[in-house]
Design a protein around this motif. Structure first.
Motif, PDB file in Angstrom:
ATOM      1  N   LEU A   1      13.576   8.967  -8.038  1.00 23.44           N
ATOM      2  CA  LEU A   1      14.044   7.839  -8.831  1.00 23.44           C
ATOM      3  C   LEU A   1      15.439   8.140  -9.377  1.00 23.44           C
ATOM      4  O   LEU A   1      15.730   9.265  -9.754  1.00 23.44           O
ATOM      5  CB  LEU A   1      13.090   7.548  -9.989  1.00 23.44           C
TER       6      LEU A   1
ATOM      7  N   VAL B   1      14.730   3.886 -11.106  1.00 24.38           N
ATOM      8  CA  VAL B   1      14.706   2.889 -10.032  1.00 24.38           C
ATOM      9  C   VAL B   1      14.810   3.618  -8.692  1.00 24.38           C
ATOM     10  O   VAL B   1      15.620   4.533  -8.548  1.00 24.38           O
ATOM     11  CB  VAL B   1      15.895   1.909 -10.184  1.00 24.38           C
ATOM     12  N   PRO B   2      14.019   3.193  -7.702  1.00 23.17           N
ATOM     13  CA  PRO B   2      14.133   3.821  -6.382  1.00 23.17           C
ATOM     14  C   PRO B   2      15.519   3.599  -5.781  1.00 23.17           C
ATOM     15  O   PRO B   2      16.106   2.529  -5.943  1.00 23.17           O
ATOM     16  CB  PRO B   2      13.070   3.102  -5.546  1.00 23.17           C
TER      17      PRO B   2
END
Length: 84
Positions: A30, A34-35
């Motif tokens: 991450l 967030v990816p």
């Protein structure tokens, strides 16, 4: 001229969204929670929209030359074909 730029932008967008390139960002880590794949897709989308706006909103250099010619009246017809 604008049409050629838009075609180039379309091809650039295809390149950005090809599976091998997208696959490089498909990781289990991450970034800020967030990816990386989501970040890549979001920023690619923003870049394509910004470049589209630049291409469409920028005046065509050929039109600027025609408008700056002395005696050119845009209300009267010319012998040139209409721009598409």
């Amino acid at each position: 001229m604008i049409g050629e730029r838009l075609i180039g932008l379309f091809l650039f967008g295809l390149l950005l969204l090809t599976p091998p390139l997208i696959g490089t960002f498909d990781k289990a880590t991450l970034v800020g929670g967030v990816p990386p794949l989501y970040l890549y897709l979001f920023f690619s989308w923003v870049l394509l929209i910004a470049l589209t706006a630049l291409i469409v909103e920028r005046p065509d250099p050929d039109e600027e030359i025609a408008e700056s010619e002395p005696g050119a009246d845009p209300d009267h017809g010319t012998n040139r074909a209409p721009r598409v």
